[in-house]
Design an enzyme around this catalytic site. Sequence first.
Site, PDB file in Angstrom:
ATOM      1  N   GLU A 102       0.778  -1.229   0.000  1.00 32.53           N
ATOM      2  CA  GLU A 102       0.000   0.000   0.000  1.00 32.53           C
ATOM      3  C   GLU A 102       0.817   1.289   0.000  1.00 32.53           C
ATOM      4  O   GLU A 102       0.521   2.220   0.758  1.00 32.53           O
ATOM      5  CB  GLU A 102      -0.957  -0.001   1.205  1.00 32.53           C
ATOM      6  CG  GLU A 102      -1.966  -1.128   1.145  1.00 32.53           C
ATOM      7  CD  GLU A 102      -2.980  -1.106   2.291  1.00 32.53           C
ATOM      8  OE1 GLU A 102      -4.123  -1.482   2.047  1.00 32.53           O
ATOM      9  OE2 GLU A 102      -2.611  -0.710   3.410  1.00 32.53           O
TER      10      GLU A 102
HETATM   11  C1  NAG Z   1      -4.920  -3.775   4.478  1.00 34.25           C
HETATM   12  C2  NAG Z   1      -3.553  -3.402   5.007  1.00 34.25           C
HETATM   13  C3  NAG Z   1      -3.405  -3.472   6.498  1.00 34.25           C
HETATM   14  C4  NAG Z   1      -4.718  -3.352   7.224  1.00 34.25           C
HETATM   15  C5  NAG Z   1      -5.637  -4.460   6.726  1.00 34.25           C
HETATM   16  C6  NAG Z   1      -6.962  -4.525   7.452  1.00 34.25           C
HETATM   17  C7  NAG Z   1      -2.437  -5.486   4.260  1.00 34.25           C
HETATM   18  C8  NAG Z   1      -1.249  -6.125   3.679  1.00 34.25           C
HETATM   19  N1  NAG Z   1      -2.465  -4.130   4.344  1.00 34.25           N
HETATM   20  O1  NAG Z   1      -5.515  -2.613   4.007  1.00 34.25           O
HETATM   21  O2  NAG Z   1      -2.504  -2.503   6.926  1.00 34.25           O
HETATM   22  O3  NAG Z   1      -4.553  -3.436   8.596  1.00 34.25           O
HETATM   23  O4  NAG Z   1      -5.841  -4.360   5.354  1.00 34.25           O
HETATM   24  O5  NAG Z   1      -7.734  -5.647   7.100  1.00 34.25           O
HETATM   25  O6  NAG Z   1      -3.349  -6.170   4.671  1.00 34.25           O
END
Ligand code: NAG
Length: 734
Positions: free
Chosen positions: A475
């Site tokens: 992200e």
């Molecule tokens: C994603 C984010 C994470 C977040 C999560 C929540 C990943 C690799 N990145 O947006 O930072 O806490 O979802 O479900 O999962």
Amino acid sequence: YSGTNQTLSLLTISNQATDTLDATGWTIYFNNVGTAEITGPDTALAGIGFINGDFFSLSPRQGWKPLAPGDSVQLRVLSRRLKNMTDLPKGFYLVDDGHPEGTALPLVIKPFAQADSLEIGLAARIYAQNETITDVSVSALLPVLPTPVAYAYTTGVFKLDPTVPIITDAAFEPEASYLQSELAKVLDRVPEIAKAKQGKALVLRQKAGGNAEGYSLTVDTTGVVIEAATRAGAFYGIQTLKNLLPPTSWADKQPAIAIPGITLTDAPQFAHRAVMLDVARNFQTKEQVMKILDLLALYKVNIMHFHLTEDEAWRLEIPGLPELTDVGAKRGHTLDDARRLMPSYGSGPDADNATGSGFYSRADYIELLQYAAARHIRVIPEIETPGHARAAIKSMDARYASYLAKGDSAAASQYLLRDLEDQSAYRSVQHWNDNVINVAVPSAYVFLEKVVDELIAIYKEAGAPLETIHFGGDEVPNGVWERSPAVRRLLAADRSVPHTDDLWHYYFNRINKLLSARGLYLSGWEEIGMKKAVVNGRPRMVVEPRFARENFHTDVWANQGANVDLAYRLANAGYKVVLTNVTNFYIDLAYNESFYEPGQYWGGYVDIEKLFRFVPYDYYRSLEEKASGERLTAAGRANIVGLQAPLWSEIITSPERMEYLLLPKLLGFAERAWAADPAWASESNERKTKALYAADWSAFLNALGKRELSRLDHYGGGYQYRIPTAGVAQRDSK
Ligand code: NAG
């Protein structure tokens, strides 16, 4: 009132103090997942301002009348649609002359009637689902979860009592003492570890060959024999033995315990069986992490991926960089001073907030590593970069300011993580505009090298294995680095980096070299194996095969939309892949669509069945909606190294909430990570698949409901869990 996209709520502010709340001179702060605004005529009274991340302020406008003690005012607030309690604002506090450090305001939530009417449809659906489950008698239950490779109940019962000694081969001495300490929890006296076998015994025997974590176990009237090639195998044999004890054994110490006769052989399907704990968004104590490690061991999970750093906190002491924990592990009221980070996820004004603030000292971390190692759990540390790194960036800013104040400009910028001249503008997924490390400033690498070397030293001192460091990579928002003079200088000087988009590889190349020079390999989220490209005129992330041969491990998570097949594309391109699919394995997602169910839902809802029904080598079969895409090649199949269930902690503000989200989903995960691929996973006839699946799911659920939940009530002092398959959320969930 909720429409398709928006919700209109009433925010009532009532003055329960003895002073009047004036027309000016105060601000209320709070955290919220999306933007919200005061609407209609109420805009004359007060306004909501966005600060950063999920942090907002509410302040009076011209129309605000002083609020006398006992009076209240209602404000209409328009926000994105609030689907469940997780979406509600939290962490309200007031700052005024009398409370410059902020004073927390109690929050009372009154759900709207619409929310309750939704529960009825949900309950009906779950009721129908539950009706398809067939009953399995207690004597025919699966003997242990996750399901072993083969087993047969035999006649004859073994009576375990404290006079029965543990006899072990030298190689398994540590496991023998572990077994002894576990038995000390269920028997009223501690059994001995003895040299030779006379009569009944619990035997740990080394036997070469077979799977590295496999074992066999026999229980008959003369005792228990566990055979394994390795210490890990013996350890898993012991876990199975523990699981064969009646679950209530863990409630009280007893003089003797009867174990039914059985022969059993077992080995895991995957060598990488990981659960990720995010202790950054909200903190958990060392003791609570140990309690979770005990649970992971019981169900044969062998990796804890430890998400230690984030935008909202840095949780590990690094010698020589005290700011990381003095500043980066502390959240409290500030609009950004050099002492702490601003509140997130409702952590409020108090810098001593138990889950907003907190970190592991080096000694704590060593203790955790040793506790994990004794349970054959490897701890993969994650240092999130270059995005999701705000806590580190702010900590190094604080360091910069303090050395500059002392007039030492060289020391000030030694570890700086950003380009002070950078004019780039961006917003991350979690709405931060200052959370990405600038990969063109040399001091960023000085910082990362320092952190890596300290981590290596910590693991070494703990005597714990360290093979990889996870460097995040997920992200990174569009717009970063584009207006940075440091980046411009790098692009001009280094021909291998012609464009800002190439910085990604420049960066991970350097990190890879940093790690491989120290005998470690690189792990990261799926993005580390990808690059920005333009496909059919649209920007898209595509697989970048450049690093596939470098032994990068990618955790592939966002299996939705155009990326539904990304895990297989990466594996086919040569990347080692850990399947971390959001649709089935994100245990932080809400159990179902009930308004009262805590959890995110951006990737759908995840109940225990989502984990149970996951088919690793053909996961299109596991998805809610029909999907297809690239399939695994034979080479790709060999690159699927394992499975991972992440527990992100945005809403985990207590140990109870942590356990509620983890359990019983963890058992569905363990089943897929350890047990062999079930017959329904490869059956092509749809009718047969359904029948095979129904039988398996019922067998699993009966073992869970009739035995494992009771074990969770007693084992390790008891764990909080959500009752599986029940439709309506447990409203008392903290
Ligand atoms: C994603 C984010 C994470 C977040 C999560 C929540 C990943 C690799 N990145 O947006 O930072 O806490 O979802 O479900 O999962």
